[in-house]
Design an enzyme around this catalytic site. Structure first.
Site, PDB file in Angstrom:
ATOM      1  N   HIS A 128      49.861  39.603  41.699  1.00  0.00           N
ATOM      2  CA  HIS A 128      48.715  39.830  42.759  1.00  0.00           C
ATOM      3  C   HIS A 128      49.648  40.559  43.988  1.00  0.00           C
ATOM      4  O   HIS A 128      50.793  40.336  44.057  1.00  0.00           O
ATOM      5  CB  HIS A 128      48.452  38.280  43.627  1.00  0.00           C
ATOM      6  N   ASP A 205      54.386  32.130  41.304  1.00  0.00           N
ATOM      7  CA  ASP A 205      53.018  32.135  42.154  1.00  0.00           C
ATOM      8  C   ASP A 205      52.119  31.035  41.182  1.00  0.00           C
ATOM      9  O   ASP A 205      51.434  31.774  40.233  1.00  0.00           O
ATOM     10  CB  ASP A 205      52.672  33.397  42.212  1.00  0.00           C
ATOM     11  N   GLN A 208      46.760  29.967  40.721  1.00  0.00           N
ATOM     12  CA  GLN A 208      45.475  29.861  39.968  1.00  0.00           C
ATOM     13  C   GLN A 208      46.215  28.703  38.880  1.00  0.00           C
ATOM     14  O   GLN A 208      45.268  28.517  37.867  1.00  0.00           O
ATOM     15  CB  GLN A 208      45.568  31.159  39.230  1.00  0.00           C
ATOM     16  N   LYS A 231      42.063  27.120  47.413  1.00  0.00           N
ATOM     17  CA  LYS A 231      41.626  27.377  46.045  1.00  0.00           C
ATOM     18  C   LYS A 231      41.561  26.175  45.118  1.00  0.00           C
ATOM     19  O   LYS A 231      41.356  25.988  44.255  1.00  0.00           O
ATOM     20  CB  LYS A 231      42.402  28.581  45.218  1.00  0.00           C
ATOM     21  N   CYS A 374      42.926  42.297  43.946  1.00  0.00           N
ATOM     22  CA  CYS A 374      44.270  42.226  44.647  1.00  0.00           C
ATOM     23  C   CYS A 374      45.183  42.374  43.502  1.00  0.00           C
ATOM     24  O   CYS A 374      46.467  41.863  43.513  1.00  0.00           O
ATOM     25  CB  CYS A 374      44.611  40.842  45.337  1.00  0.00           C
TER      26      CYS A 374
HETATM   27  C1  LIG Z   1      44.671  34.034  45.694  1.00  0.00           C
HETATM   28  C2  LIG Z   1      45.909  34.452  45.029  1.00  0.00           C
HETATM   29  C3  LIG Z   1      46.990  34.559  45.759  1.00  0.00           C
HETATM   30  C4  LIG Z   1      47.058  34.859  47.308  1.00  0.00           C
HETATM   31  O1  LIG Z   1      46.647  33.853  47.998  1.00  0.00           O
HETATM   32  P1  LIG Z   1      46.096  33.995  49.420  1.00  0.00           P
HETATM   33  O2  LIG Z   1      45.402  32.508  49.642  1.00  0.00           O
HETATM   34  O3  LIG Z   1      45.418  34.940  49.708  1.00  0.00           O
HETATM   35  O4  LIG Z   1      47.481  33.883  50.222  1.00  0.00           O
HETATM   36  C5  LIG Z   1      48.342  35.177  45.331  1.00  0.00           C
HETATM   37  N1  LIG Z   1      48.357  35.030  43.841  1.00  0.00           N
HETATM   38  C6  LIG Z   1      47.412  34.653  43.232  1.00  0.00           C
HETATM   39  C7  LIG Z   1      47.539  34.893  41.459  1.00  0.00           C
HETATM   40  C8  LIG Z   1      46.092  34.354  43.456  1.00  0.00           C
HETATM   41  O5  LIG Z   1      45.128  34.091  42.995  1.00  0.00           O
END
Ligand SMILES: *Cc1c(COP(=O)(O)O)cnc(C)c1O
Length: 420
Positions: A128, A205, A208, A231, A374
Site C-alpha cells: 500500500h 502492515d 487487512q 477497518k 492505493c
Molecule cells: C487501508 C490500508 C492502509 C492504510 O490505512 P489508513 O487507515 O489509510 O492509514 C495501509 N495498508 C493496507 C494494506 C491497507 O489496507
C-alpha cells in the site's frame, strides 16, 4: 446432511449495524467496500456517545473524577488491543491516527536514526502507498536503498526471491500481511524469521489481517505491526502501532508536545516512558475508547468464527466470479474451503473501465471500489490501469453476493453491447 436452518454469523450480527438497513438508489444496500473501511456496530457508537455524554474529560491530567474515568477507559482500551494481538505488555501499543501514521512514526523515529547510506530496506511490489512513500522519504534522506520482493505466477509474495534479496545489508523488512488488492496472505512468520537471521528489523502492515484473522504478534515475532481502527469496526481517527518494548524504548520520540514528557526545561526535555513517549498532545480519546469497544465486539464473536464464516463467503464469491468468462481475477484463488486468501476480489472485465462497472453496480445498491486502491506500483506490475474490488466482512451474506453477481453480469452485458 446439511443444516440449512442454522443461522449464519451475518444473520446474528446484522441488526448490530444500523447503516446496513437502508436503500441506496431504491435498492437494499450491499456494502462490499470493507477493505476501504468497515461499518460500525451499535456497541461502538454507544461507547463513543457514552464518553461524550457521561465522562468527557482530558486523560492523564486531572485528578478529578471524570478525568480519572476517561483515563481508565482510554488505558483500558489499550489493554484490550494489546490482548487482541497478544502483545506482551500494554505499553507496546501506541495509539496513532491510523496505520499510515504508525508507519510514519517508525520511518521517522527509527528509520532516520538507524539507516545509513547503503543500508537496505526490503518491501514488496504489493505494498500500500502507506508502506511505500514513508520509506521513499526516509531512504532519500538517509541514503538507504529500497529493494522489492516480486510476485509468483499465482500473484503471491515470492518467498524464494525474497530469500535472494535479504542479506547482512538488510536493516528492515516491511511488508503487508494480507494484500488489499491481491487478497493473498503472506507468510509473515517465515519472512520475519529470515529477516531476523540477518539482524534486520521487521514491520508488518496488518491493516487487512487484524480485522479478519486472529493475530499473535509474539508468534509472528515482528518488531512492529500496524493497523487502522476504522477497518475493524472502530471509528476513523484511531489506529495503533505495536512494537516490541525494547525496540520502542530504543527509539527517539516522533512528535514533541504535552503528554510525552517527563521533565521540560527551556532548552531540553526528558521523555515519558512507553507508551506516552509516542503520544504527544491530547489524543483521540473517544476514538480510542471506540476502538476498545470494537475489540470487545470482535472478541465476543470470536476471530476464529469470523474467519471461518468469511472463508465460506470467499469460497462462494469465487465460485460465482469464476463463472463469468469476461473477468480477470487478481491474486491467488481460494481452495475449496475458501481458505488461502482474503474475502475480497479485485477484477477487471476486458475493456470495461472499473469506474463504469462500479457506477452501474451503485445503481443496483452495490457499493464496490474502483481504482488503484492505493497500490499503484502493484497495478503497474500486474499491468492493470485500475481494478474493481469487492471486499466483504462478517456481516455480509451469500444473498448479497448473489445480488452483486447478478448486477455485475448485467453491467458486463450492457458494456459488452457497447464494445462488442
Ligand atoms: C487501508 C490500508 C492502509 C492504510 O490505512 P489508513 O487507515 O489509510 O492509514 C495501509 N495498508 C493496507 C494494506 C491497507 O489496507
Amino acid at each position: 446432511m446439511t443444516i440449512t436452518q442454522e443461522k449464519t454469523l451475518a444473520d446474528k450480527v446484522r441488526a448490530d449495524f444500523p447503516i446496513l438497513h437502508q436503500e441506496v438508489n431504491g435498492k437494499p444496500l450491499v456494502y462490499f467496500d470493507n477493505a476501504a473501511t468497515s461499518q460500525k456496530p451499535v456497541a461502538v457508537l454507544d461507547a463513543i456517545r457514552n464518553y461524550y455524554e457521561q465522562y468527557n474529560s482530558n486523560v492523564h491530567r486531572g485528578v478529578h473524577t471524570l478525568s480519572g474515568k476517561a483515563t481508565d477507559a482510554y488505558e483500558g482500551a489499550r489493554e484490550k488491543v494489546a490482548k487482541f494481538v497478544n502483545a506482551t505488555f500494554p505499553q507496546e501499543i501506541i495509539y496513532t491516527r491510523n496505520a499510515s501514521e504508525a508507519i510514519n512514526l517508525v520511518a521517522y523515529a527509527w528509520g532516520l536514526t538507524n539507516l545509513q547510506p547503503g543500508d537496505e530496506v526490503i518491501l514488496s511490489v504489493m505494498e500500500h502507498h502507506s508502506n511505500l512513500v514513508p520509506w521513499q522519504l526516509v531512504a532519500k534522506t538517509t541514503g538507504a536503498v529500497m529493494k522489492f520482493v516480486e510476485l509468483t505466477p499465482t500473484e503471491e509474495f515470492d518467498l524464494e526471491q525474497y530469500k535472494t534479496l535479504v542479506s547482512d545489508k538488510t536493516k528492515l523488512v516491511s511488508v503487508v500481511h494480507v494484500s488489499n488488492t491481491l487478497g493473498c496472505i503472506n507468510p509473515v512468520k517465515e519472512i520475519s524469521a529470515i529477516a531476523h537471521h540477518y539482524g534486520a528489523k521487521v514491520l508488518i502492515d496488518a491493516c487487512q489481517s487484524v480485522p479478519h484473522l486472529a493475530i499473535d504478534v509474539q508468534a509472528i515475532d515482528c518488531d512492529w505491526l500496524v493497523a487502522s481502527g476504522h477497518k475493524m469496526c472502530a471509528p476513523t481517527g484511531i489506529g495503533f502501532l505495536y512494537g516490541k518494548r525494547d525496540v520502542l524504548r530504543a527509539m527517539p520520540p516522533f512528535m514533541g508536545g504535552g503528554e510525552m514528557i517527563a521533565d521540560v526545561f527551556l532548552d531540553h526535555s526528558t521523555y515519558a516512558d512507553l507508551p506516552h513517549k509516542f503520544e504527544a498532545g491530547t489524543p483521540a480519546i473517544a476514538e480510542a475508547i471506540g476502538l476498545g469497544a470494537a475489540v470487545d465486539y470482535l472478541t465476543n464473536i470470536g476471530m476464529d468464527k469470523i474467519h471461518a464464516y468469511e472463508a465460506e463467503l470467499t469460497a462462494y464469491l469465487f465460485e460465482q466470479l469464476r463463472q463469468i468468462p469476461e473477468l480477470r481475477l487478481y491474486g491467488p484463488l481460494p481452495n475449496s474451503n475458501g481458505e488461502g486468501r482474503a474475502a475480497l476480489a479485485a477484477f477487471t472485465a476486458g475493456e470495461v473501465h472499473p469506474h463504469d462497472l462500479s457506477t452501474i453496480l451503485d445503481q443496483a445498491g452495490v457499493a464496490i471500489r474502483a481504482g488503484h486502491h492505493c497500490t499503484q506500483p502493484l497495478h503497474r506490475y500486474i499491468k492493470a490501469q485500475s481494478t474493481a474490488r469487492a471486499s466483504l466482512y462478517f456481516y455480509n451474506t451469500r444473498e448479497e453476493i448473489d445480488v452483486f453477481i447478478a448486477a455485475l453480469k448485467e453491467a458486463i452485458e450492457f458494456f459488452g453491447g457497447i464494445f462488442g
